[in-house]
Scaffold this motif. Structure first.
Motif, PDB file in Angstrom:
ATOM      1  N   TRP A 180     -51.012 -14.716 -19.594  1.00 39.85           N
ATOM      2  CA  TRP A 180     -50.591 -14.925 -18.182  1.00 39.85           C
ATOM      3  C   TRP A 180     -51.802 -16.011 -17.472  1.00 39.85           C
ATOM      4  CZ3 TRP A 180     -53.143 -12.369 -13.710  1.00 39.85           C
ATOM      5  CH2 TRP A 180     -52.768 -12.713 -12.403  1.00 39.85           C
ATOM      6  N   LYS A 181     -52.915 -15.516 -17.643  1.00 38.57           N
ATOM      7  CA  LYS A 181     -54.092 -16.611 -16.829  1.00 38.57           C
ATOM      8  C   LYS A 181     -55.391 -16.721 -17.339  1.00 38.57           C
ATOM      9  CE  LYS A 181     -52.005 -18.030 -13.115  1.00 38.57           C
ATOM     10  NZ  LYS A 181     -51.641 -19.555 -13.048  1.00 38.57           N
ATOM     11  N   LEU A 182     -55.848 -15.578 -18.007  1.00 42.08           N
ATOM     12  CA  LEU A 182     -57.117 -15.817 -18.518  1.00 42.08           C
ATOM     13  C   LEU A 182     -57.450 -16.721 -19.609  1.00 42.08           C
ATOM     14  CD1 LEU A 182     -58.279 -12.109 -19.052  1.00 42.08           C
ATOM     15  CD2 LEU A 182     -59.346 -13.625 -17.621  1.00 42.08           C
ATOM     16  N   HIS A 183     -56.596 -17.002 -20.683  1.00 41.16           N
ATOM     17  CA  HIS A 183     -56.778 -18.208 -21.481  1.00 41.16           C
ATOM     18  C   HIS A 183     -56.932 -19.586 -20.870  1.00 41.16           C
ATOM     19  CE1 HIS A 183     -56.211 -20.954 -25.015  1.00 41.16           C
ATOM     20  NE2 HIS A 183     -56.699 -19.756 -25.727  1.00 41.16           N
ATOM     21  N   GLU A 184     -56.096 -19.691 -20.065  1.00 38.08           N
ATOM     22  CA  GLU A 184     -56.112 -21.027 -19.199  1.00 38.08           C
ATOM     23  C   GLU A 184     -57.211 -21.028 -18.248  1.00 38.08           C
ATOM     24  OE1 GLU A 184     -53.456 -23.841 -16.307  1.00 38.08           O
ATOM     25  OE2 GLU A 184     -52.779 -21.660 -16.461  1.00 38.08           O
ATOM     26  N   TRP A 185     -57.911 -20.078 -17.491  1.00 35.27           N
ATOM     27  CA  TRP A 185     -58.914 -19.980 -16.816  1.00 35.27           C
ATOM     28  C   TRP A 185     -60.229 -20.054 -17.586  1.00 35.27           C
ATOM     29  CZ3 TRP A 185     -62.703 -15.645 -15.890  1.00 35.27           C
ATOM     30  CH2 TRP A 185     -63.373 -15.886 -14.625  1.00 35.27           C
ATOM     31  N   LEU A 186     -60.527 -19.472 -18.654  1.00 29.44           N
ATOM     32  CA  LEU A 186     -61.449 -19.329 -19.727  1.00 29.44           C
ATOM     33  C   LEU A 186     -61.380 -20.843 -20.359  1.00 29.44           C
ATOM     34  CD1 LEU A 186     -61.785 -15.569 -20.726  1.00 29.44           C
ATOM     35  CD2 LEU A 186     -63.357 -16.713 -19.124  1.00 29.44           C
ATOM     36  N   ILE A 187     -60.487 -21.221 -21.112  1.00 34.60           N
ATOM     37  CA  ILE A 187     -60.618 -22.219 -22.089  1.00 34.60           C
ATOM     38  C   ILE A 187     -60.142 -23.576 -21.439  1.00 34.60           C
ATOM     39  CG2 ILE A 187     -59.787 -22.638 -24.437  1.00 34.60           C
ATOM     40  CD1 ILE A 187     -61.278 -20.135 -24.339  1.00 34.60           C
ATOM     41  N   GLY A 188     -59.183 -23.433 -20.327  1.00 36.89           N
ATOM     42  CA  GLY A 188     -58.724 -24.580 -19.911  1.00 36.89           C
ATOM     43  C   GLY A 188     -57.108 -25.090 -20.266  1.00 36.89           C
ATOM     44  N   VAL A 189     -56.885 -24.123 -21.155  1.00 37.05           N
ATOM     45  CA  VAL A 189     -55.557 -24.599 -21.916  1.00 37.05           C
ATOM     46  C   VAL A 189     -54.453 -23.215 -21.630  1.00 37.05           C
ATOM     47  CG1 VAL A 189     -54.153 -25.125 -24.101  1.00 37.05           C
ATOM     48  CG2 VAL A 189     -56.296 -26.158 -23.524  1.00 37.05           C
ATOM     49  N   ALA A 190     -53.351 -23.693 -21.098  1.00 34.29           N
ATOM     50  CA  ALA A 190     -52.282 -22.267 -20.928  1.00 34.29           C
ATOM     51  C   ALA A 190     -51.767 -22.054 -22.399  1.00 34.29           C
ATOM     52  CB  ALA A 190     -51.178 -22.816 -20.208  1.00 34.29           C
ATOM     53  N   PRO A 191     -51.701 -20.930 -22.975  1.00 37.52           N
ATOM     54  CA  PRO A 191     -51.061 -20.718 -24.151  1.00 37.52           C
ATOM     55  C   PRO A 191     -49.388 -20.923 -24.253  1.00 37.52           C
ATOM     56  CG  PRO A 191     -51.840 -18.703 -23.118  1.00 37.52           C
ATOM     57  CD  PRO A 191     -52.361 -19.663 -22.261  1.00 37.52           C
ATOM     58  N   ILE A 192     -49.052 -20.533 -23.198  1.00 41.47           N
ATOM     59  CA  ILE A 192     -47.578 -20.921 -23.054  1.00 41.47           C
ATOM     60  C   ILE A 192     -47.411 -21.840 -21.708  1.00 41.47           C
ATOM     61  CG2 ILE A 192     -44.973 -19.928 -22.385  1.00 41.47           C
ATOM     62  CD1 ILE A 192     -46.244 -17.301 -23.331  1.00 41.47           C
ATOM     63  N   VAL A 193     -46.661 -23.382 -22.194  1.00 44.82           N
ATOM     64  CA  VAL A 193     -46.360 -23.970 -21.195  1.00 44.82           C
ATOM     65  C   VAL A 193     -44.906 -23.945 -20.768  1.00 44.82           C
ATOM     66  CG1 VAL A 193     -46.469 -26.448 -20.609  1.00 44.82           C
ATOM     67  CG2 VAL A 193     -48.253 -25.812 -22.196  1.00 44.82           C
TER      68      VAL A 193
END
Length: 195
Positions: A180-193
């Motif tokens: 949902w959000k954590l990967h994008e927030w921590l890594i800077g990349v959304a796992p699902i675009v």
């Protein structure tokens, strides 16, 4: 790329001391105590981790692609990550059937995490990072097998099947938060675009 390589060597090297130089670990514990060893281990590991984080961010901006994974591999990667989160949760709980069946759930979760990311990412920096962690986890698993054959207790002992349900619930919830959000927030990349 230099900082990423240095971070990988420091972090994974520290995590392999027991495998490649067990005498070093034992002598530090004997001379200075287990608390001192844990402090040294934590500080060096943290330095390595910070170098990996910073170095990976810099390397991603300048390294090219080794391969372009097809879209279906990204879908497989997402499914594998769900399994990785469940295994990781099972490794932190008292052993249920999952932990007993897979023997080393945290190491398995790292292997799944690394493989999933290798399937979904073809950048040179990603292949270096995730390939290194996959190799480390394989080496560690082989080492644990040897220690078990030597008589050391390294396998989890079954406690309750309710811990399996808890591992699945925790794994699914944390996985959902990452997607949902954590990967994008921590890594800077959304796992699902979503386009």
């Amino acid at each position: 790329m230099t900082l990423l390589l240095l971070g990988i060597v420091i972090f994974l090297g520290m995590h392999l001391v027991r495998v490649v130089a067990p005498g070093l670990r034992a002598s530090v514990i004997e001379r200075q105590g287990k608390g001192a060893w844990m402090g040294i281990y934590a500080v060096i590991s943290l330095v390595g981790l910070l170098l990996i984080i910073y170095g990976f961010g810099e390397a991603r901006a300048v390294t090219g692609m080794l391969y372009n994974p097809p879209v279906f591999l990204k879908h497989i990667s997402l499914l594998l990550m769900l399994l990785a989160f469940i295994c990781l949760a099972a490794g932190f709980l008292p052993a249920g059937r999952i932990a007993v069946a897979v023997k080393h759930p945290q190491i398995l979760s790292i292997k799944i995490w690394a493989l999933a990311h290798l399937l979904a990412n073809g950048e040179t920096s990603s292949v270096l990072l995730f390939g290194s962690f996959l190799a480390w986890a394989v080496i560690l698993r082989i080492s644990l097998k040897r220690r078990q054959r030597a008589g050391e207790k390294v396998l989890p002992v079954f406690r309750s099947a309710s811990n399996d349900l808890l591992a699945v619930i925790i794994g699914v919830v944390v996985y959902g938060l990452f997607v949902w959000k954590l990967h994008e927030w921590l890594i800077g990349v959304a796992p699902i675009v979503l386009s």
